[in-house]
Design a protein around this motif. Sequence first.
Motif, mmCIF file in Angstrom:
data_model
loop_
_atom_site.group_PDB
_atom_site.id
_atom_site.type_symbol
_atom_site.label_atom_id
_atom_site.label_comp_id
_atom_site.label_asym_id
_atom_site.label_seq_id
_atom_site.Cartn_x
_atom_site.Cartn_y
_atom_site.Cartn_z
ATOM 1 N N GLU A 12 -5.869 13.857 -2.429
ATOM 2 C CA GLU A 12 -7.180 13.321 -3.090
ATOM 3 C C GLU A 12 -6.705 12.231 -3.865
ATOM 4 O O GLU A 12 -7.505 11.174 -4.499
ATOM 5 N N ASN A 13 -5.296 12.327 -4.453
ATOM 6 C CA ASN A 13 -4.768 11.148 -5.089
ATOM 7 C C ASN A 13 -4.833 9.603 -4.338
ATOM 8 O O ASN A 13 -4.621 8.722 -4.982
ATOM 9 N N SER A 14 -4.889 9.785 -3.031
ATOM 10 C CA SER A 14 -4.976 8.671 -2.158
ATOM 11 C C SER A 14 -6.053 7.761 -2.510
ATOM 12 O O SER A 14 -5.951 6.745 -2.177
ATOM 13 N N LEU A 15 -7.178 8.610 -3.008
ATOM 14 C CA LEU A 15 -8.207 7.549 -3.120
ATOM 15 C C LEU A 15 -8.054 6.534 -4.278
ATOM 16 O O LEU A 15 -8.703 5.516 -4.101
ATOM 17 N N ALA A 16 -7.151 7.058 -5.155
ATOM 18 C CA ALA A 16 -7.038 5.890 -6.190
ATOM 19 C C ALA A 16 -5.932 4.733 -5.862
ATOM 20 O O ALA A 16 -6.194 3.617 -6.497
ATOM 21 N N ASP A 17 -5.159 5.046 -4.888
ATOM 22 C CA ASP A 17 -4.317 4.237 -4.192
ATOM 23 C C ASP A 17 -3.415 3.984 -5.535
ATOM 24 O O ASP A 17 -3.058 2.359 -5.622
ATOM 25 N N SER A 18 -2.954 4.542 -6.351
ATOM 26 C CA SER A 18 -2.137 4.046 -7.666
ATOM 27 C C SER A 18 -0.780 3.772 -7.234
ATOM 28 O O SER A 18 -0.152 4.250 -5.897
ATOM 29 N N TYR A 21 1.061 6.996 -6.683
ATOM 30 C CA TYR A 21 1.002 7.653 -5.407
ATOM 31 C C TYR A 21 1.744 7.015 -4.195
ATOM 32 O O TYR A 21 2.309 7.814 -3.322
#
Length: 234
Positions: A12-18, A21
């Motif tokens: 799910e953290n990949s959506l932010a592409d921070s 991550y």
Amino acid sequence: MSCRELGLLDIENSLADSPRYRAQVRKFEEYAQALETGIQGLSKASRQLQASSADYSARQAEVVQRITQLSQLSPMGDATVDQRLADFADVIAEVERNRAMQSEQLQQIVVQPLEELSEGLLAQTKTARRRMDALQSDYESQLARLMGKKMTEPMLEQQEREVECAKSRYVSQQQRLSLDYNRLASVKKIELLEGFLSLMYAQYAFHHQAFSSLRDFEPAMRSLGEHIAQVRHQ
């Protein structure tokens, strides 16, 4: 348990592409590279061991053959000595057969599954990584061009949609890659440990069988010792 507690990537953290991550993904990429290098090293060592084992088996077979020949060279026809030497040769041959099988099990139980992993999932992650890099480059280049546009320029809305599509393709590929990395991370905890556990049981079985064979030969050893003592006093 959470993905973090399990030592896995949270998709799910990949959506932010921070940046955080991306740094986590790089760590998993480094793990994949180290795993591939480790498998290659283990595979090479195993092949060398198999070659050494085959040579050892050949030398051991020669020893057994020589003992058997000696057991047939008694000019006085000492049946007790002849039989014990022949029995001893049989024990050595049996122990060596078990040792050779145990050596082969390293390749079959541990190395071969890891080689298949390297040719399968590891190769897949490398391909997925290259595709993700290409999609990331495409997304970032389109984003840079969009950022350089003026708000009043025509076709701006269409370009924004194209950037969103490029980002979607990039994030989707990153998620697929993250899933592959999570599968690789599980290998260390599952396939690798299972393989080494099976190998340890194989080691135990070999040494137990070797001990059992020699223990069964112990009465014959005592009998031969008594026979030698009698011959000395004749």
